[in-house]
Write an enzyme that holds these catalytic residues in place. Structure first.
Site, PDB file in Angstrom:
ATOM      1  CE  LYS A 189      -3.814   2.063   2.700  1.00  0.00           C
ATOM      2  NZ  LYS A 189      -4.652   1.895   3.919  1.00  0.00           N
ATOM      3  CB  SER A 209      -7.990   3.660   3.032  1.00  0.00           C
ATOM      4  OG  SER A 209      -7.167   3.075   4.021  1.00  0.00           O
ATOM      5  CB  SER A 223      -8.200   0.748   5.913  1.00  0.00           C
ATOM      6  OG  SER A 223      -8.941   1.937   5.787  1.00  0.00           O
TER       7      SER A 223
HETATM    8  N1  GLN Z   1     -12.879   4.316   6.761  1.00  0.00           N
HETATM    9  C1  GLN Z   1     -12.284   4.716   7.998  1.00  0.00           C
HETATM   10  C2  GLN Z   1     -11.824   6.152   7.871  1.00  0.00           C
HETATM   11  O1  GLN Z   1     -12.150   6.722   6.909  1.00  0.00           O
HETATM   12  C3  GLN Z   1     -11.115   3.805   8.323  1.00  0.00           C
HETATM   13  C4  GLN Z   1      -9.951   4.037   7.469  1.00  0.00           C
HETATM   14  C5  GLN Z   1      -8.769   3.191   7.813  1.00  0.00           C
HETATM   15  O2  GLN Z   1      -8.884   2.156   8.456  1.00  0.00           O
HETATM   16  N2  GLN Z   1      -7.609   3.678   7.426  1.00  0.00           N
HETATM   17  O3  GLN Z   1     -11.161   6.684   8.696  1.00  0.00           O
END
Ligand code: GLN
Length: 490
Positions: A76, A151, A175
């Site tokens: 990532k 994400s 994410s």
């Molecule tokens: N969707 C959540 C956020 O927007 C979690 C994102 C993540 O785990 N990086 O913060």
């Protein structure tokens, strides 16, 4: 069977038997990326030359010399890679080339892995659909009109589409698990501190954790074993021995106690998701587990608590992008103008929203009412899990309330987007571990995921349950239809 669809453990056997070479395997995956990534757009940066060089090096030593010897992996793009751009999906770091490797990347390399490139992410990992990437959205290989989740959507889509054999992602509120669910693969978020965060660009430091995305549970155990462990460079990393995670893969869960939290089966969830997870629970019971209803009474507070703590930490962490030391620099008429121009143009709307929320929550006069109170409720949420894990070995729930939604469907309404993580946020707040395993498809053929949560350092336990379930089902053997569609197009 295409080489690009092999699991890590299958590829290891073929490499070990001398039936394929690492160069052949890597080339097959690169060809696959070239064939499908115009559609999927999982990668921000591709490094085929680096990958082939690493593959040649892997072929030059004894097969199996490292646990990932010759295995093509994606990373990532929020995890630092020496000499390779690391953008965090943001304009502000578009041209940033880290001078060092994150500890997890160094461990991949030491294990003999071949690194294919950097995968797309919501900007600074803020999002649930990968649409917040400053560059382009990634598409779900099961339906190109839909999001892959986020994400770590680039990593999840790459694993599902055969564009790598496994990938690293990060999970601050879901994410790794949520995109794994939406792409029909396995995604494991380790216990906070189990994996080093050194070189992971910070979003919310008390919640961030590097996790693994793979095609099956065995591969998750292998990949976790490579990246887990104490790191003197990360003071929050746990100094606990790393077990052989593959030893958890016995297939035997007789007598294990599986908790079902009543607060997680609420109205509003897609009925097919609930039905699939209930059927999966029945399967666990058939395998000899005892299903026990548990209560996590503070579940309703997880979303508001997360959206105070995560933005508060983000607003502090992102203060470093001041155009002076690294990243974008747009010179204004004064120092303050330079900050304004750089940050105004460098950050996208969701990141700005989080910085404003977080700065507000931390400001004098509001700190006690918001940030401090959120921390107290966070302790209550952790207490819910502590009590539940006195009764049960694991807790099972859906990973995401819906299957993959359409691109654009939730971009206008941040709250709708935030709700995608309603079932995953608590695990991060409590610092415990969780894994997504595929458990079915909806009527449109989109994957459904089940989440298995375990206590701190309970990775062996969640892997054991996940593996037993996986071996008793065949969901993980399905591949997205992109294979036929795109090969026809080319
Ligand atoms: N969707 C959540 C956020 O927007 C979690 C994102 C993540 O785990 N990086 O913060």
């Amino acid at each position: 069977m295409h080489l690009y669809n092999l699991t890590i453990h299958e590829a290891r056997s073929l490499l070990g038997a001398g039936e394929i070479s690492a160069v052949e395997l890597t080339q097959a995956v690169i060809d696959r990326i070239l064939a499908v990534d115009n559609d999927v757009r999982a990668y921000i940066t591709l490094t085929p030359e680096v990958a082939l060089e690493q593959a040649r090096a892997a072929d030059a030593v004894r097969a199996g010399a490292g646990p990932l010897q010759g295995i093509p992996i994606a990373v990532k793009d929020i995890i630092c890679t020496a000499g390779i751009p690391t953008t965090c999906g943001s304009r502000i770091l578009e041209n940033f080339i880290p001078p060092y490797d994150a500890t997890v990347v160094a461990r991949l390399k030491a294990a003999g892995a071949v690194i294919l490139g950097k995968t797309n992410t919501d900007e600074f990992a803020m999002g649930s659909s990968t649409e917040n990437s400053a560059f382009f959205p990634t598409r779900n290989p099961w339906d190109l009109e839909r999001v892959p989740g986020g994400s770590s959507g680039g990593s999840a889509a790459a694993v599902a589409a055969g564009e790598c054999l496994g990938a690293l992602g990060t999970d601050t509120g879901g994410s790794v698990r949520q995109p794994a669910a939406l792409c029909g693969i396995v995604g494991l978020k380790p216990t906070y501190g189990r994996v080093s965060r050194y070189g992971l660009i910070a979003f919310a430091s008390s919640l961030d954790q590097v996790g693994v995305l793979t095609r099956d549970v065995t591969d998750a155990a292998i990949l976790l074993g490579v990246i887990a462990g104490h790191d003197p460079l990360d003071s929050t990393s746990l100094d606990a021995p790393v077990p052989d995670y593959t030893a958890a893969l016995t297939g035997d869960i007789r007598g294990m106690r599986v908790g079902v939290p009543r607060e997680y089966f609420v109205s509003g969830m897609q009925p097919e998701v609930e039905a699939a997870v209930r059927a999966a629970l029945q399967k666990l019971a058939d395998l000899g587990a005892e299903i026990i209803e548990v209560s996590l009474p503070h579940t309703d507070y997880a979303l508001p608590v997360y959206y105070l703590i995560a933005p508060a930490e983000a607003s502090a962490n992102l203060a470093r992008y001041d155009s002076v030391r690294y990243g974008l620099r747009i010179v204004g008429t004064s120092l303050e103008e330079t900050y304004k121009q750089t940050r105004g143009q460098g950050f996208g709307p969701e990141v700005k929203r989080r910085i404003m929320l977080g700065t507000y929550a931390l400001s004098a006069g509001y700190y006690d009412a918001y940030y401090l109170k959120a921390q107290k409720v966070r302790t209550l949420i952790k207490g819910d899990f502590d009590r539940a894990f006195e009764q049960v070995d694991v807790i099972v729930a859906p990973t995401s309330p819906t299957t993959a939604f359409r691109i654009g469907e939730k971009t206008e309404d941040p709250i709708q987007m935030y709700l995608s993580d309603i079932f995953t946020l608590s695990v991060n707040l409590a610092g415990i571990c969780g894994i997504n395993v595929p458990c079915g498809f909806d009527a449109q053929g989109l994957p459904i995921g089940m989440q298995i949560m375990g206590p701190a350092l309970g990775e062996m336990t969640i892997l054991r349950v996940a593996y037993a379930y996986e071996q008793a089902t065949d969901w993980h053997t399905h591949h997205p239809p992109i294979a036929s569609r795109t090969s026809r197009a080319h």
